[in-house]
Design a protein around this motif. Structure first.
Motif, mmCIF file in Angstrom:
data_model
loop_
_atom_site.group_PDB
_atom_site.id
_atom_site.type_symbol
_atom_site.label_atom_id
_atom_site.label_comp_id
_atom_site.label_asym_id
_atom_site.label_seq_id
_atom_site.Cartn_x
_atom_site.Cartn_y
_atom_site.Cartn_z
ATOM 1 N N UNK A 40 0.816 -1.211 0.000
ATOM 2 C CA UNK A 40 0.000 0.000 0.000
ATOM 3 C C UNK A 40 0.850 1.261 0.000
ATOM 4 N N UNK A 41 2.020 1.204 0.587
ATOM 5 C CA UNK A 41 2.796 2.439 0.697
ATOM 6 C C UNK A 41 4.070 2.416 -0.142
ATOM 7 N N UNK A 53 0.367 1.697 8.688
ATOM 8 C CA UNK A 53 -0.665 1.302 7.736
ATOM 9 C C UNK A 53 -1.164 -0.106 8.059
ATOM 10 N N UNK A 54 -0.256 -0.955 8.594
ATOM 11 C CA UNK A 54 -0.673 -2.302 8.985
ATOM 12 C C UNK A 54 -1.735 -2.224 10.079
ATOM 13 N N UNK A 57 -4.917 -0.989 8.542
ATOM 14 C CA UNK A 57 -5.586 -2.001 7.726
ATOM 15 C C UNK A 57 -5.997 -3.217 8.545
ATOM 16 N N UNK A 58 -5.727 -3.188 9.843
ATOM 17 C CA UNK A 58 -6.103 -4.287 10.743
ATOM 18 C C UNK A 58 -5.474 -5.603 10.324
ATOM 19 N N UNK A 59 -4.262 -5.534 9.798
ATOM 20 C CA UNK A 59 -3.652 -6.762 9.291
ATOM 21 C C UNK A 59 -3.157 -7.662 10.410
ATOM 22 N N UNK A 60 -3.178 -7.165 11.657
ATOM 23 C CA UNK A 60 -2.724 -8.020 12.745
ATOM 24 C C UNK A 60 -3.858 -8.860 13.321
ATOM 25 N N UNK D 210 0.760 9.529 9.505
ATOM 26 C CA UNK D 210 0.585 10.143 10.812
ATOM 27 C C UNK D 210 -0.050 11.513 10.704
ATOM 28 N N UNK D 211 0.601 12.512 11.341
ATOM 29 C CA UNK D 211 -0.011 13.840 11.346
ATOM 30 C C UNK D 211 -0.030 14.465 9.958
ATOM 31 N N UNK D 212 0.775 13.936 9.063
ATOM 32 C CA UNK D 212 0.764 14.466 7.712
ATOM 33 C C UNK D 212 -0.295 13.818 6.823
#
Lengths: 342, 335, 310, 563
Positions: A40-41, A53-54, A57-60, D210-212
């Motif tokens: 995704x990133x 992002x993990x 995305x609730x990937x855990x 984050x904040x960005x």
């Protein structure tokens, strides 16, 4: 009342089908190798971004929970970021869908007019040279893949004869109309820019025709044979026997029942066009959803792939419902029996 | 100068092209009727009655059907040679027809109103077109005439919403709405149960008598023929085998086939399995040579196998196509 | 319902199973004879059969009938690249000097292989599921099978096939797998519909009453009566699969070079349009001809099983 | 009835569109910039050079085709089309010159500390962003942070080794690096300075940073926030980007510089050719087939130019997999390949690689020997290879990139050449993404991957690191899996040498070692071909432009005098 009931049941069932489809897609997307968060990133993003992002995305969480979140997000129109464009998939789709829709609608229009027109012509002049030409054309249309038509049209009508432009949706000196629907032809009309409308129309002719050729051929065949079938029905003999003029018999009492199978198939064809369109969109540089989907497939952009498939599924299911409604409207037998059984 | 007959058919042949070849369904049909007559047409299912009638109106599906030979006159003019325009004058106002199966004869995707009003609109004088209100009024009147209640609602209904009896009445109403000189009624009510069939026939009879319409009544049911007609044609496998005044025919049927039919009273069901006549209608692809009835005829003689029997006149109104009467009457060979 | 049941019992009582079977077999044999008659009456069907036969023969004997069998594999002859059609090279040569005709004929192989393999993979499970769902209609088996089928049918097959093909390693076999995975539901639905109708036919009831096993009923009673629509669909589907295969290889998800494939040849050749038109045009024509052949054949098969029209 | 009406409608529509065709505006752009009159009113001008239209002041337009997709976010884009677009939209601290060095740009001057670890840049004053606000040092800091956090685009080139960036005042910015490097300064040509306020205004709160939030990624995909000579006017994704001149730019425009530039995102052969023939395109992309360029040359008013690039065509040989783990087998291949025939498949003027990296890079030693075809030597080397006796057991897999169809020709030529000395080669077509995946793991890495690799900067040492340093094993840039610690040390050492002469001498030594190891077959230095209209003044064709990727399309220097 009960027709409505039938419709509601039909829609509810479709929703379940789409839910099932979403499970299939989710499973395919998740069992693929690769870390969705990293995807995704991008490969070079710092680890803290990936971890964040993990988390997002609730990937855990366990898979069913992940699916729950994924579905919730999808329902809210959030499919995550696209690997290719680095934007939310939803924005991409909002951008590309109207172009595809315009193309498919126009091609559907061509299929309907061309297919029914040729079919009627062929049935009207059955076993004459007109009929034979139409039938020959139908065979050619059915057996030639759309991308071959696209290449042919680009070469012949675009490059050699220069009748139609072969790239994009508008000429460069024409300014795009203010976006209302995203369908440039419609927007141009809404803005009262007739010149822009014509220009957009000229751009859409070749890609739409490439897509429509197969459907035109198919529709012509079906219309012809269903008209031929119905022509020997007693109600036609009866209408004639009771003095109704030939043009009314053909244009009204024969045409309407004969269009029922055509309309059903036409609906399916239009829905399927969305997926067949990718090669045509590629060849004509048409910024549509199918090309976007194809591109995301080539880049294994799972978020985008999932979204595109789900949306195509939704379109397919919706078109099927619409076709059912139209057919029911054309055919009181279906309307009334559905109402009775519901 | 004699008045020409209302309908005269001379030596009509109709063939159907199919994959296997030509089905020779009509094989030289002759038929004549005067204005005001009520004529019956009887014969087993598949013997060509409906085909003959459809040929009169030129509503046979062509192709596969074709008419290699024959003439059909309506009031002295050959229908087969008419232009579409002339034909339009005849259809509806001149001749109209009640089809055998009312379910098949009503267009399933149009409401009764749409169909009936179209019939009324186009059978009226095209130079003075009726207003939609007038058309509507007449449509209602036609339905009332055939004793249907709540015609307004009925006009909005689709065929699928009606019972068999109602459909049959609608068909009759539609056929009479054009005010025809000649009505062809193809087995009206056959598909209905007996009591309703009875009502329908009574209704038809009443209407025909009221309007003094000429009628050709096709039927299996000999009882109806006896009640409703003046004269009867008997048809077998594409030929008219016997014609006589109704009373005479019932009193003394001459053709072996007619006799068989009489034995099979009261009803002849489809397929021709009757006590009187063993066997079936022949295969039209390769019909038997000579008299087409000979394979089933209990009295067949040598010549029947070779030659087609001409028509023998037994009396002024009684003709029969059978070699058994070669000595009795003066044979008028039909070509 | 009760009435039907009564009729079934009556039938079963009057006819032995053997008699029923004999009747059935005879009628089937007769209808096959008539079917072939009907089929052969349409000249277009014969053209279809001839085309398909020719294509199949060419594909099988490709190494012996092609002028330059070596050109089917890895081969370069830059000195003879891009030669326009001539006696030596009837369809010209491509950008690296290979005979286009040779490559088309070899390309037929993968097209046909695709058609045959996909159908071989798709028809048995699709039909089996359809039979099961049809036989056990109304039970949970029916529900599960048909709901899953509906899900797969809710998306155009091409898009799912593309999606699957794109995540797998691109080659002919994975392409075939992907298409197969998306194709079976069409057969399931077809057979299901037929099965539901046949379930109530007299011979099925007769077999049931006489205590035939489920497997016997499904495979010996119901299956034979679904063969003709299945055959019709199959012969039309071959054409479809070939088109889809050509689309897959057009975007590089199908057959891999140097092995020739018609779709790839069109895709690669279109870069040389319009000047070296023969590189793309002849393979495109080949696709059209092959697909046309199967379509004509399929139409013939359909006519063959269609009811006689009068 | 119903259908008849439809048919009539369709006929009308068809007629209407045909009518429009007849009266379509010609290639000469309509004078009105927006809201052009209906197409039907513009007279047909299909052949303007025959009858020059009395157009008053024609707008200067420059149209080029590029390969998709275009990602115009300065922290995302890094391919050819992005590299060509971004310098026009954004300014950078320094600007690459034709001599392989950098010139002052936003930074009017800079100081380097004696240890080479601190750079202080003094910014030009009065530089305006496209929204009229002034560019400040804080924008430089923000742009750097943004690039580093997102980590895409040219981040790999700019951000490693930079410890911190601070704005000392509005016009002074300081970079601290962890290690002295000759590459730091030139790498700053890829740090595009974006307008912090504008990006923040268009940042979505929700996002992975984050904040960005989303760091303005979505907005920047189709908008620009730069101070460069051109600004985005229209950008329908996947179709084209239309840029217009930014009159308040601080720099100097060529008097004939285009008023508008349209970068069209397609490489479809027929489309490109037809646009060029219709004079609807000033310059083509570089991805057309050889045959297409030959056809372009025949179009009147069009010529084909071949420009040097920093890119070369490599056959990357896996040095860890039998049989190519034996250097003699590798050398045998290098001697057996038919370089001359290979060059005939390319545009005239293309040169064989004479060094392990492109010959135009600064610091390449052109005096060292290179491999040429010599079958005897090839056989000699092969005989010494330990797999010589059982070559059939070790077929060599050559993977070429599906998206570059011309690579197949070379792969097939290679296959034929190797057959001559008895090495069995299998040719495999691989989509680009699979190539990336396969080369990332030793188990899946092919024997040979045929790949064009471009150097990010015109410096031999950088390309050596990109190609042969252990840090790039497991990326598509190195299928060799050389993993030679000595080599790594030598490269690192050379790059840390700030004195140019000394540095170049170290490059030469590395070069010699590489030639001896033969980890690649060095095929040719790539030229990029473009069909171009003769009325375009393209400084790159005269060698006046930096070879750094994308700068050929620096619009202010380009002159358009087309009618």
């Amino acid at each position: 009342m009960s027709t409505l009931n039938f419709l509601v049941r039909r829609i509810i069932y479709s929703v379940f089908v789409l839910l099932g489809l979403s499970i299939v897609i989710f499973v395919i997307a998740r069992i693929m190798p690769g870390d969705p968060a990293r995807m995704a990133v991008g490969a070079r993003a710092p680890q803290w971004v990936v971890d964040r992002i993990r988390e997002q995305m609730h990937l855990n969480e366990p898979l069913p929970v992940q699916y729950g979140y994924w579905l919730r997000d999808a329902l809210r129109g959030d499919f995550g970021l696209s690997l290719v464009t680095q934007r939310p998939v939803t924005s991409d789709i909002r951008e590309f869908f109207p172009a595809s829709l315009e193309l498919v609608l126009f091609s559907g229009f061509l299929s309907a007019v061309g297919g029914i027109g040729l079919g009627v012509l062929s049935a009207r002049y059955k076993d004459t040279w007109i009929d034979n030409i139409v039938r020959l054309f139908s065979y050619a249309g059915v057996v030639t893949p759309s991308y071959i038509f696209a290449i042919l049209f680009v070469l012949l009508l675009g490059w050699a004869l220069k009748w139609f432009p072969i790239i994009g949706r508008l000429s460069e000196e024409v300014t795009a109309p203010p976006v209302v629907t995203g369908l440039i032809t419609l927007d141009a009309l809404l803005a009262g820019q007739f010149g822009t409308f014509l220009d957009a129309l000229r751009h859409i002719v070749l890609p739409a025709l490439s897509l429509a050729m197969g459907a035109i051929a198919q529709e012509a065949r079906i219309t012809r044979s269903s008209m031929a079938d119905n022509l020997s029905k007693d109600y036609i003999a009866s209408a004639r026997a009771l003095g109704i003029p030939e043009r009314i018999v053909m244009g009204r009492f024969l045409l309407k029942p004969s269009l029922i199978p055509t309309v059903s198939i036409l609906g399916l064809d239009i829905a399927a066009t969305f997926s067949v369109a990718f090669l045509v969109e590629l060849i004509f540089n048409w910024p549509g959803l199918a090309r976007y989907g194809m591109q995301s497939m080539m880049h294994k952009d799972l978020n985008a792939i999932s979204a595109v498939i789900l949306i195509l599924g939704a379109i397919f299911v919706t078109v099927n419902i619409v076709v059912d409604i139209i057919v029911a409207w054309l055919d009181p037998r279906i309307r009334l029996s559905a109402a009775r059984s519901a | 100068m004699t008045v020409p007959p209302l309908v005269e058919i001379k030596n009509l042949h109709v063939h159907f092209s199919v994959y296997g070849g030509q089905l020779k369904v009509l094989d030289g049909v002759n038929f004549v009727m005067r204005s005001g007559e009520k004529v019956g047409l009887v014969g087993e299912t598949g013997c060509g009655k409906t085909t003959t009638m459809k040929a009169i109106l030129r509503v046979l599906p062509m192709p596969p059907a074709r008419i290699p030979q024959g003439e059909i006159y309506f009031k002295g003019r050959d229908i087969l040679k008419m232009s579409e325009g002339e034909l339009a004058q005849i259809r509806g106002r001149g001749i109209s027809m009640i089809f055998q199966d009312p379910t098949a004869a009503l267009n399933p995707v149009f409401s009764i109103g749409e169909q009936l009003e179209a019939v009324i609109r186009y059978s009226s004088d095209q130079k003075k077109p009726l207003s939609p209100q007038e058309v509507h009024q007449r449509a209602i009147a036609s339905l009332q005439e055939v004793a249907l209640a709540d015609p307004e609602r009925l006009l909005r209904s689709y065929p699928i919403q009606l019972s068999g009896g109602m459909r049959q009445r609608v068909c009759i109403g539609m056929a009479l709405a054009t005010g025809p000189e000649l009505l062809i009624a193809d087995e009206p009510g056959t598909s209905l149960d007996v009591t309703i069939q009875d009502q329908i026939l009574r209704l038809l009879r009443k209407l025909v008598e009221e309007k003094n319409t000429s009628i050709i009544l096709i039927t299996h049911t000999l009882g109806i023929v006896r009640e409703m007609t003046d004269r009867v044609y008997v048809m077998y496998a594409g030929n008219m085998v016997e014609v006589a005044a109704t009373k005479e025919l019932f009193a003394s049927p001459q053709h072996p086939y007619t006799r068989g039919l009489m034995d099979a009273v009261p009803r002849l069901t489809g397929g021709g399995v009757s006590d009187g006549i063993p066997g079936r209608i022949p295969n039209y692809l390769n019909p038997p040579p000579g008299c087409r009835f000979h394979p089933r005829c209990p009295q067949a003689i040598e010549i029947c196998r070779r030659e087609k029997p001409p028509t023998y006149k037994l009396s002024e109104a009684h003709e029969v196509a059978c070699f058994l009467y070669a000595d009795n009457g003066k044979g008028t060979q039909s070509s | 319902m009760a009435e039907q049941a009564a009729i079934r019992h009556e039938l079963a009582a009057n006819l032995t199973v053997q008699q029923i079977k004999q009747l059935e077999r005879r009628s089937r044999r007769e209808s096959l004879g008539r079917a072939w008659y009907k089929f052969s009456r349409n000249p277009l069907s014969i053209v279809g059969v001839a085309t398909v036969a020719l294509v199949v023969l060419l594909a099988i004997f490709a190494p012996w009938v092609t002028p330059y069998p070596k050109h089917a594999g890895a081969f370069t002859d830059f000195a003879h690249a891009k030669i326009p059609p001539s006696l030596e090279h009837p369809f010209g040569t491509d950008q690296i000097g290979r005979d286009v005709l040779t490559r088309i004929i070899f390309g037929l192989r993968s097209s046909l292989l695709m058609g045959v393999v996909v159908l071989a993979l798709v028809v048995p499970p699709g039909v089996l599921l359809g039979l099961l769902a049809g036989y056990y209609q109304g039970t949970w088996i029916d529900t599960v099978i048909m709901r899953v089928t509906d899900i797969f049918l809710s998306v155009p097959p091409l898009i799912l096939a593309l999606a699957v093909a794109s995540v797998l390693k691109p080659n002919l076999w994975n392409g075939m797998m992907a298409v197969s995975l998306m194709w079976w539901p069409w057969y399931t639905r077809l057979v299901y519909g037929l099965g539901v109708a046949l379930r109530n036919e007299y011979f099925v009831s007769a077999a049931e009453v006489t205590g035939a096993s489920t497997a016997h009923i499904i495979f010996r009673e119901i299956l034979p009566n679904t063969i003709s629509p299945i055959l019709t669909k199959m012969s039309l589907d071959v054409a479809w699969v070939i088109i889809i295969g050509s689309m897959l290889s057009f975007v590089g998800l199908g057959v891999q070079p140097p092995e020739p494939s018609l779709g790839t040849m069109v895709a690669d050749g279109s870069r040389y349009l319009p000047d070296q038109w023969w590189i793309a045009v002849f393979p495109a024509l080949a696709i059209v001809v092959v697909v046309l052949g199967f379509n004509l054949l399929g139409d013939g098969v359909r006519d063959m099983f269609a009811a006689e029209e009068i | 009835m119903f259908s008849k009406r439809l048919i009539v409608l369709a006929t009308l529509l068809t007629l209407a569109s045909l009518l429009a065709t007849q009266c379509a505006p010609g290639p000469a752009p309509a004078p009105a910039p927006t809201q052009a009159p209906p197409a039907a009113e513009v007279p047909a001008t299909k052949a303007p050079e025959a009858t020059p239209p009395p157009a008053p002041v024609a707008k200067r337009v420059f149209r080029a085709t590029f390969s998709p997709p275009l990602r115009a976010d300065p922290a995302v884009g890094n391919d050819y089309v992005a590299s060509s677009t971004l310098p026009n939209l954004y300014d950078t601290l320094v600007f690459p010159n034709a001599q392989g060095g950098v010139d002052p740009w936003l930074a009017e001057s800079w100081d380097v500390s004696s240890d080479g670890l601190t750079y202080t840049f003094h910014l030009r004053k009065g530089v305006k962003f496209h929204d009229g606000t002034e560019l400040k040092a804080s924008d430089v800091v923000y742009s750097f942070d943004r690039l580093k956090t997102i980590g895409e685009g040219y981040a790999y080139l700019v951000t490693p080794g930079v410890e911190g960036v601070t704005a000392l005042d509005d016009y002074t910015v300081e970079f601290k690096v962890t290690q002295a490097s000759a590459l730091f300064l030139p790498s700053l040509v890829r740090l595009y300075v974006a307008n912090e306020d504008l990006v923040r205004q268009n940042t979505k709160a929700e996002g992975p940073y984050g904040e960005n939030g989303d760091y303005g990624k979505e907005w920047l995909q189709t908008h620009d926030a730069g101070s460069g000579p051109y600004k985005i006017k229209e950008f329908p994704l996947e179709q084209y980007v239309l840029m217009e001149k930014f009159p308040d730019w601080w720099g100097k425009f060529n008097p004939n510089a285009p008023d508008e530039a349209r970068f069209i995102i397609t490489t479809e052969a027929v489309t490109v050719r037809s646009l060029l023939e219709n004079k609807e395109l000033e310059i083509t992309d570089q991805w057309q087939s050889l045959e297409a360029y030959q056809a372009f040359e025949k179009i009147p008013g069009v010529k084909v130019i071949a420009l040097p690039t920093l890119s070369s065509f490599y056959y990357m040989i896996n040095t860890k997999k039998p049989p190519t783990d034996d250097v003699h087998c590798r050398k045998a291949m290098a001697y057996a390949f038919d370089y001359d025939t290979a060059l005939t498949l390319e545009w005239p003027g293309t040169q064989q690689m004479i060094a392990p990296v492109s010959a135009i890079l600064a610091g390449v030693d052109k005096t060292l020997p290179h491999y040429t075809r010599d079958l005897d030597k090839a056989k000699e080397e092969l005989a010494q290879c330990k797999y010589a006796a059982e070559l059939d057991k070790y077929p060599v897999e050559v993977h070429w990139v599906a998206q570059v169809p011309d690579e197949e020709k070379y792969a097939l030529l290679f296959q034929a050449n190797m057959a001559e000395i008895g090495i069995k080669v299998e040719v495999v077509k691989v989509p680009w993404l699979s190539m990336v995946e396969n080369t990332s793991k030793l188990e899946t890495a092919p024997h040979i991957a045929t790949i064009y690799v471009s150097s990010d900067l015109p410096e031999a040492g950088l390309m050596m690191r990109q190609r042969y340093h252990s840090s790039t094993t497991g990326t598509w840039q190195q299928n060799e899996w050389l993993q030679d610690p000595e080599m790594d040390k030598a490269i690192d050492d050379a790059l840390a040498t700030l004195d140019q002469e000394e540095r170049f001498a170290k490059y030469s030594a590395i070069q010699a070692k590489l030639i001896d190891l033969a980890p690649s077959v060095w095929i040719y230095d790539q030229l990029e071909k473009h069909g171009i209209r003769e009325c375009v003044d393209f400084p790159a064709a005269r060698g006046e432009t930096s070879v750094v990727m994308g700068y050929y399309f620096f619009l202010p220097d380009i002159g358009v005098t087309c009618q």
